[in-house]
Enzyme design. Structure first.
Site, short mmCIF file in Angstrom:
data_model
loop_
_atom_site.label_atom_id
_atom_site.label_comp_id
_atom_site.label_asym_id
_atom_site.label_seq_id
_atom_site.Cartn_x
_atom_site.Cartn_y
_atom_site.Cartn_z
CG HIS A 19 -128.00 -2.04 -28.39
ND1 HIS A 19 -127.82 -0.89 -27.64
CD2 HIS A 19 -127.26 -3.01 -27.79
CE1 HIS A 19 -127.01 -1.16 -26.63
NE2 HIS A 19 -126.65 -2.42 -26.70
CG ASN A 52 -123.67 -0.78 -25.08
OD1 ASN A 52 -124.77 -0.25 -24.89
ND2 ASN A 52 -123.49 -2.09 -25.07
CB CYS A 102 -128.86 -3.28 -24.41
SG CYS A 102 -127.36 -3.14 -23.46
O1 UT7 Z 1 -125.27 -4.43 -25.13
C1 UT7 Z 1 -124.59 -5.65 -25.21
C2 UT7 Z 1 -123.21 -5.43 -24.69
N1 UT7 Z 1 -122.24 -6.40 -25.03
C3 UT7 Z 1 -121.56 -6.44 -26.19
O2 UT7 Z 1 -121.80 -5.76 -27.14
C4 UT7 Z 1 -120.40 -7.41 -26.20
C5 UT7 Z 1 -120.19 -8.11 -27.49
N2 UT7 Z 1 -118.83 -8.60 -27.53
C6 UT7 Z 1 -117.79 -7.83 -27.90
O3 UT7 Z 1 -117.99 -6.69 -28.25
C7 UT7 Z 1 -116.42 -8.42 -27.91
O4 UT7 Z 1 -116.47 -9.78 -27.51
C8 UT7 Z 1 -115.42 -7.66 -27.01
C9 UT7 Z 1 -115.12 -6.29 -27.62
C10 UT7 Z 1 -115.95 -7.49 -25.60
C11 UT7 Z 1 -114.11 -8.42 -26.94
O5 UT7 Z 1 -113.60 -8.62 -28.24
P1 UT7 Z 1 -113.03 -10.04 -28.70
O6 UT7 Z 1 -112.53 -9.89 -30.07
O7 UT7 Z 1 -114.11 -11.06 -28.43
O8 UT7 Z 1 -111.80 -10.22 -27.73
P2 UT7 Z 1 -111.51 -11.39 -26.67
O9 UT7 Z 1 -112.37 -11.25 -25.48
O10 UT7 Z 1 -111.50 -12.70 -27.39
O11 UT7 Z 1 -110.04 -11.03 -26.26
C12 UT7 Z 1 -108.95 -11.10 -27.18
C13 UT7 Z 1 -107.69 -10.64 -26.45
C14 UT7 Z 1 -107.47 -11.34 -25.11
O12 UT7 Z 1 -106.10 -11.53 -24.96
P3 UT7 Z 1 -105.45 -13.00 -25.23
O13 UT7 Z 1 -106.17 -13.90 -24.26
O14 UT7 Z 1 -105.75 -13.30 -26.65
O15 UT7 Z 1 -104.03 -12.78 -24.92
C15 UT7 Z 1 -107.96 -10.29 -24.11
O16 UT7 Z 1 -107.33 -10.43 -22.86
O17 UT7 Z 1 -107.77 -9.24 -26.18
C16 UT7 Z 1 -107.53 -9.01 -24.78
N3 UT7 Z 1 -108.35 -7.88 -24.36
C17 UT7 Z 1 -107.94 -6.62 -24.48
N4 UT7 Z 1 -106.80 -6.08 -24.95
C18 UT7 Z 1 -106.71 -4.73 -24.96
C19 UT7 Z 1 -109.60 -7.88 -23.83
N5 UT7 Z 1 -109.99 -6.63 -23.60
C20 UT7 Z 1 -109.00 -5.82 -23.99
C21 UT7 Z 1 -108.82 -4.43 -24.02
N6 UT7 Z 1 -107.67 -3.94 -24.52
N7 UT7 Z 1 -109.77 -3.56 -23.60
#
Ligand code: UT7
Length: 336
Positions: free
Chosen positions: A263, A293, A130
């Site tokens: 970005h 993204n 990225c």
């Molecule tokens: O160019 C660089 C690219 N990378 C990025 O920009 C990534 C930066 N990070 C993020 O954008 C965020 O960390 C994410 C959007 C990827 C994830 O968001 P989060 O608020 O950090 O969620 P999390 O990973 O802590 O997950 C929270 C919950 C989990 O469930 P439990 O364990 O709390 O029951 C996940 O299993 O949300 C669940 N989860 C989802 N639920 C519905 C994870 N992905 C999804 C999904 N839909 N797509």
């Protein structure tokens, strides 16, 4: 000698995968994706669809990355021709930032050199995920300042959807395909309107490399063919490092940008960065709600949209900043 962006172009595929459509076969929801990322839809070079066994299949045409990059470049070159009289033989170098090659080699830049009829241009690719577009822009700027080249075509293009694991809802919801391009040219005078690249900064933080990897090109039984990410680690990295690198870029200049073209990874990341910089969200244009993204393509894609809609005004100070796998991050300051 200073370098200047004289034209922009972009291209996204026609296929649109909305959050609602994705939720039909993935355990997620529009509400979850929008609230966590700000993304509403993404454009893809091929539509992923579950087969009879529920396995997700995609069928890409030949060279989808080449097609997007060529179209974005064509549009930038036509603008440069119409507005500045640029001829194909004026282009000295093509730099393509991408991490989702159609083929390991030749470089996509060489394919484009032929396809675009840029008879005199050299070319090569830059792999920095990225942050790739910022790296290419910095390199083009350095070449032009040093007098090595006068005109450089810089492209950011990705078809990362090919390397997405559609079973992994943490990453599959994020990425979209697309391409953006700019034509950069030498301005020996730099007196006419003060426009041009004023500074660039680029950093690597390899200690965090495992937080975001794409091992698809080295696929074997032990390495899953997909993008893997520790989302929280990348989030924290971005909201810490991007404000830092922007402050570093602006240090000593006493300048306050009119717009920040960040970005387009996540709306919450952009919001947090804006807060840390104590800048209003109106200074942070965004299009990730429509495109997701698009990695190395995201900044030039946004810049082209803003340019073509007349949102960029002569004399405005723009700060570009990106972050991603590497981990890597960087920023550039320019007067439009
Ligand atoms: O160019 C660089 C690219 N990378 C990025 O920009 C990534 C930066 N990070 C993020 O954008 C965020 O960390 C994410 C959007 C990827 C994830 O968001 P989060 O608020 O950090 O969620 P999390 O990973 O802590 O997950 C929270 C919950 C989990 O469930 P439990 O364990 O709390 O029951 C996940 O299993 O949300 C669940 N989860 C989802 N639920 C519905 C994870 N992905 C999804 C999904 N839909 N797509």
């Amino acid at each position: 000698m200073i370098s200047k962006i004289i034209a922009t172009g972009s291209c996204v595929p026609d296929i649109c995968l909305t959050n609602e459509a994705l939720s039909q076969w993935m355990e997620t929801s529009d509400e979850w994706i929008r609230s966590r990322t700000g993304i509403g839809a993404r454009r893809l070079a091929a539509m992923p669809e579950p087969d009879a066994n529920g396995c997700i299949r995609t069928h890409y045409g030949d060279s989808p990355l080449f097609t997007l990059a060529r179209e974005a470049a064509k549009r930038a070159l036509s603008m440069a021709e119409a507005q500045k009289g640029l001829a194909p033989e004026d282009v000295d170098l093509i730099l393509v930032a991408t991490s989702s090659h159609d083929e390991l080699f030749p470089a996509l830049a060489c394919r484009l050199q032929e396809a675009l009829g840029l008879s005199r241009a050299a070319g090569y690719d830059i792999v920095l995920a990225c942050t790739g577009f910022l790296a290419a822009l910095q390199m083009a700027d350095a070449y032009i300042r040093a007098g090595v080249y006068r005109t450089v075509l810089v492209i950011g293009a990705e078809v990362l959807s090919r390397f997405v694991d559609w079973e992994d809802r943490d990453t599959a919801i994020l990425f979209g395909d697309g391409a953006g391009a700019v034509v950069m040219s030498a301005d020996p005078g730099h007196t006419e309107d003060g426009a041009g690249i004023l500074g660039t900064v680029l950093h690597a933080d390899g200690a965090g490399a495992d937080a975001l990897t794409g091992r698809a090109m080295y696929w074997n039984e032990r390495m899953p063919a997909a993008i893997r990410m520790d989302g929280r680690a990348v989030f924290s990295f971005a909201v810490r490092r991007v404000p830092e690198v922007i402050r570093e870029l602006l240090a000593g200049e006493g300048l306050r940008p009119d717009l920040y073209l960040l970005h387009q990874a996540n709306y919450r990341i952009i919001e947090t960065i804006a807060k840390k910089l104590q800048e209003p969200m109106e200074k942070f244009p965004h299009n990730l709600e429509r495109f997701g993204n698009t990695s190395a393509a995201s900044i030039p894609l946004l810049m082209d949209e803003l340019n073509r809609s007349g949102s960029l005004k002569k004399g405005q100070l723009l700060c570009l900043a990106g972050f991603g796998a590497g981990l890597s991050y960087g920023a550039a300051l320019l007067r439009w």
